[in-house]
Design an enzyme around this catalytic site. Sequence first.
Site, PDB file in Angstrom:
ATOM      1  N   ARG A  59       1.053  -1.099   0.126  1.00  0.00           N
ATOM      2  CA  ARG A  59       0.501  -0.247  -0.114  1.00  0.00           C
ATOM      3  C   ARG A  59       1.003   1.343  -0.890  1.00  0.00           C
ATOM      4  NH1 ARG A  59      -5.043  -1.657   3.822  1.00  0.00           N
ATOM      5  NH2 ARG A  59      -5.024  -4.146   2.553  1.00  0.00           N
ATOM      6  N   LYS A  87     -11.271 -12.626   3.059  1.00  0.00           N
ATOM      7  CA  LYS A  87     -11.839 -12.620   4.588  1.00  0.00           C
ATOM      8  C   LYS A  87     -13.983 -11.648   3.242  1.00  0.00           C
ATOM      9  CE  LYS A  87     -10.794  -7.921   5.897  1.00  0.00           C
ATOM     10  NZ  LYS A  87      -9.087  -7.848   5.928  1.00  0.00           N
ATOM     11  N   ASP A 126     -12.960  -2.739  -0.576  1.00  0.00           N
ATOM     12  CA  ASP A 126     -13.426  -4.324  -1.524  1.00  0.00           C
ATOM     13  C   ASP A 126     -13.851  -5.193  -1.114  1.00  0.00           C
ATOM     14  OD1 ASP A 126     -11.854  -3.755   1.293  1.00  0.00           O
ATOM     15  OD2 ASP A 126      -9.618  -5.750   0.035  1.00  0.00           O
ATOM     16  N   SER A 161      -7.744  -1.269   0.178  1.00  0.00           N
ATOM     17  CA  SER A 161      -9.126  -1.481   0.880  1.00  0.00           C
ATOM     18  C   SER A 161      -9.844  -0.658   1.901  1.00  0.00           C
ATOM     19  CB  SER A 161      -8.146  -2.761   1.930  1.00  0.00           C
ATOM     20  OG  SER A 161      -8.665  -3.354   3.159  1.00  0.00           O
ATOM     21  N   HIS A 162      -9.586   0.081   3.108  1.00  0.00           N
ATOM     22  CA  HIS A 162     -10.109   1.149   3.569  1.00  0.00           C
ATOM     23  C   HIS A 162      -9.633   2.409   3.766  1.00  0.00           C
ATOM     24  CE1 HIS A 162      -7.481  -1.427   6.394  1.00  0.00           C
ATOM     25  NE2 HIS A 162      -7.465  -0.232   7.176  1.00  0.00           N
ATOM     26  N   SER A 168     -10.673  -6.533  13.330  1.00  0.00           N
ATOM     27  CA  SER A 168     -11.315  -5.535  12.354  1.00  0.00           C
ATOM     28  C   SER A 168     -12.438  -5.839  11.522  1.00  0.00           C
ATOM     29  CB  SER A 168      -9.871  -5.686  12.335  1.00  0.00           C
ATOM     30  OG  SER A 168      -9.650  -6.734  10.821  1.00  0.00           O
ATOM     31  N   ASP A 196     -14.395  -6.389   1.612  1.00  0.00           N
ATOM     32  CA  ASP A 196     -14.373  -8.080   2.306  1.00  0.00           C
ATOM     33  C   ASP A 196     -14.213  -8.024   4.266  1.00  0.00           C
ATOM     34  OD1 ASP A 196     -11.600  -6.362   2.993  1.00  0.00           O
ATOM     35  OD2 ASP A 196     -10.077  -7.886   2.487  1.00  0.00           O
ATOM     36  N   THR A 204      -1.854 -11.482  13.120  1.00  0.00           N
ATOM     37  CA  THR A 204      -3.043 -10.461  12.259  1.00  0.00           C
ATOM     38  C   THR A 204      -2.511 -10.470  10.881  1.00  0.00           C
ATOM     39  OG1 THR A 204      -3.319  -9.224  14.029  1.00  0.00           O
ATOM     40  CG2 THR A 204      -3.630  -8.074  12.053  1.00  0.00           C
ATOM     41  N   GLU A 224     -11.758 -11.860  12.496  1.00  0.00           N
ATOM     42  CA  GLU A 224     -10.404 -10.428  13.167  1.00  0.00           C
ATOM     43  C   GLU A 224     -11.699  -9.518  13.590  1.00  0.00           C
ATOM     44  OE1 GLU A 224      -6.408  -9.932  11.110  1.00  0.00           O
ATOM     45  OE2 GLU A 224      -7.575  -9.984   9.425  1.00  0.00           O
TER      46      GLU A 224
HETATM   47  C1  VG1 Z   1      -5.226  -4.738   9.496  1.00  0.00           C
HETATM   48  C2  VG1 Z   1      -6.913  -5.392  10.830  1.00  0.00           C
HETATM   49  C3  VG1 Z   1      -5.747  -6.258  10.104  1.00  0.00           C
HETATM   50  C4  VG1 Z   1      -6.884  -6.424   8.398  1.00  0.00           C
HETATM   51  C5  VG1 Z   1      -5.719  -6.555   7.536  1.00  0.00           C
HETATM   52  C6  VG1 Z   1      -6.154  -5.328   6.475  1.00  0.00           C
HETATM   53  O1  VG1 Z   1      -4.424  -4.641   9.827  1.00  0.00           O
HETATM   54  O2  VG1 Z   1      -5.991  -4.770  11.334  1.00  0.00           O
HETATM   55  O3  VG1 Z   1      -7.320  -7.365  10.761  1.00  0.00           O
HETATM   56  O4  VG1 Z   1      -6.190  -7.988   7.970  1.00  0.00           O
HETATM   57  O5  VG1 Z   1      -5.993  -4.447   7.956  1.00  0.00           O
HETATM   58  O6  VG1 Z   1      -7.495  -5.618   5.538  1.00  0.00           O
HETATM   59  P1  VG1 Z   1      -3.194  -3.739  11.220  1.00  0.00           P
HETATM   60  O7  VG1 Z   1      -1.746  -4.882  10.189  1.00  0.00           O
HETATM   61  O8  VG1 Z   1      -2.925  -2.547   9.838  1.00  0.00           O
HETATM   62  O9  VG1 Z   1      -3.206  -3.942  11.962  1.00  0.00           O
HETATM   63  V1  VG1 Z   1      -8.203  -5.216   4.426  1.00  0.00           V
HETATM   64  O10 VG1 Z   1      -9.871  -5.225   4.637  1.00  0.00           O
HETATM   65  O11 VG1 Z   1      -7.566  -3.128   4.832  1.00  0.00           O
HETATM   66  O12 VG1 Z   1      -7.527  -5.678   3.644  1.00  0.00           O
HETATM   67 CO    CO Z   2     -10.486  -5.179   2.724  1.00  0.00          CO
END
Ligand code: VG1
Ligand code: CO
Length: 576
Positions: free
Chosen positions: A26, A395, A298, A123-124, A384, A300, A363, A382
């Site tokens: 990312r 997911k 995305d 993703s988010h 999250s 998920d 994670t 998870e």
């Molecule tokens: C975060 C979440 C994790 C999830 C990841 C990808 O990661 O905590 O549980 O799998 O995002 O989700 P991190 O390392 O920032 O805590 V997504 O929907 O952004 O693909």
């Molecule tokens: Co996502």
Amino acid sequence: MDIMAAIRIVQTTPIPGMKAGTSGLRKKVVEASQANYVENFTQCVFSVYSEKENIEGCTMVVGGDGRFYNKQAIQKIFKVAAANKIGRIWVGENGILSTPSVSIIIREREDGISKGGLILTASHNPGGPNGDFGIKFNGENGSSAVEEITNKIYEESLKIETYKIADLPEIDISTIGSQTFDVEGHPFVVEVISSTEDYIRKMRSIFDFNKIKILLDRPDFSMVYDCMHGVAGPYVRAIFGDILGVPSGNLMNSTPLEDFGGGHPDPNLIYAHDLVKVMGVGKDHGIFPSFGAANDGDADRNMVLGKQFFVVPSDSVAVIAANYSCIPSFPQGCIGAARSMATSLALNAVAEKLGFPLFETPTGWKFFGNLMDAGKINLCGEESFGTSSDHCREKDGIWAVLCWLSILAHKNEGRAELLSVKDVLSEHWRTYGRNYYIRHDYERCDSDQAKAFMKSLEEKFPIFEGKADNFSYHDPVDNSTSSNQGLRFIKGNWRVVFRLSGTDSVGSTVRIYFEKHETENLEMETEAALQDVSLLMYINYLEEKNLMSLLRIKLIRNYYYLALFCERIFAIVFMI
Ligand code: VG1
Ligand code: CO
């Protein structure tokens, strides 16, 4: 006649930082759109993958969440793929494919002939020219590449000198159909496929849509869906609008936009504010829908809300586990489940009572893939906002929402008075106890400071009067070990976890997860229930200078209830 294209070898230089985080690479758009960025990365993926598999003539999937720069990146990927002798690319219409749908297409389309795919999503994370871009490689089983592969891709990216590119014209991906090119004697096909068809077919095979429709048609039931201008829109309109008959006005923000309408496509109480307002969360009275759902960029992730009620994601997976046999394709219930370490122990309580094995992983979804491939689990989650089963290797936000509706439909069969989402949770807590849970995020911290903070916490292990460790995971399937996956402090019925995020495009985010298991006081406010746990941690363990400067300047937000709660904590810390 097919259009002919020549292959060129282009000189390049390594671009630092192509290391996959929790889920893929990312970066800010400005960084990812620099010359050679996408080409370098894609070439590294193909070079590494071709050491393991013969990819000549194979099919690969390409698609993403529709964010800014995806369209340009897709054209670049075509060129590098064609020059690396990939035979065919399945690309979603206009490049649109949700993350779970890519996984399903890789696994199932034409009997799973595809060798993998590239998913273009951050993703988010926010999108647009000033937002983030992301790219992720999924292998033949439909799962995000494991660390062994992503590390090799990273190593390759540090020594790359050339990439191969085919001189293809700009390829139109707005209409379903195939286009074939002759790349120095090798056929290269770009097949534009429906974004939604494979996914909808899969959902139909898992769920009983007629039964869900009976629930949705009840005069005392209504639902609202917030797609947050992410990729979920077309899937949600087809499944919930066309098939299940939810009025289109109740499917909010369902047009994918390159910048997600300027929002942060993260389905939580802070960012999914439109939905939170409609559902009356935090309001004492008013007329509100019975069920609300949202997905991230995305699609998920999922957030599930009841009328004036928020379902904590760690509870959501526990409720699904406890009621799994309500879903037609899991008549045997849960055969085994997994949760990431930071996810609450609510799922453990269900596993203990119902007697299925439970795995605790680091994670990131990629750790679940091996367990599913080995048939050890059919549900995972998870904290999250991620939940899914072995129907794919990502997911799946819409799947989780359909699970909830199936459970509600089942529990409400033949009932005169509607059993609400809140009722389902209350019943669950009475049976299994309640894990009060909250997560604090300290975003955009200086990376060195954040690392120093984690180190200073680890140095406190010997003086902690409970059990403290740095989580390390041994994968029972491939025997690999992933260490340094988060610091755990456990004492009696409470647990606090600290870890650094692996999805930042700049700086570091410190995440702190607080949890307390209660078997008696089941209907407290979360902040009140956790106050003693959080204060204890803050006061006894977090008074380091570097940490305090980190926390004071950078706070931030907790995506549950937080601002107020943090102010209270800071007031106390300052007084000390
Ligand atoms: C975060 C979440 C994790 C999830 C990841 C990808 O990661 O905590 O549980 O799998 O995002 O989700 P991190 O390392 O920032 O805590 V997504 O929907 O952004 O693909
Ligand atoms: Co996502």
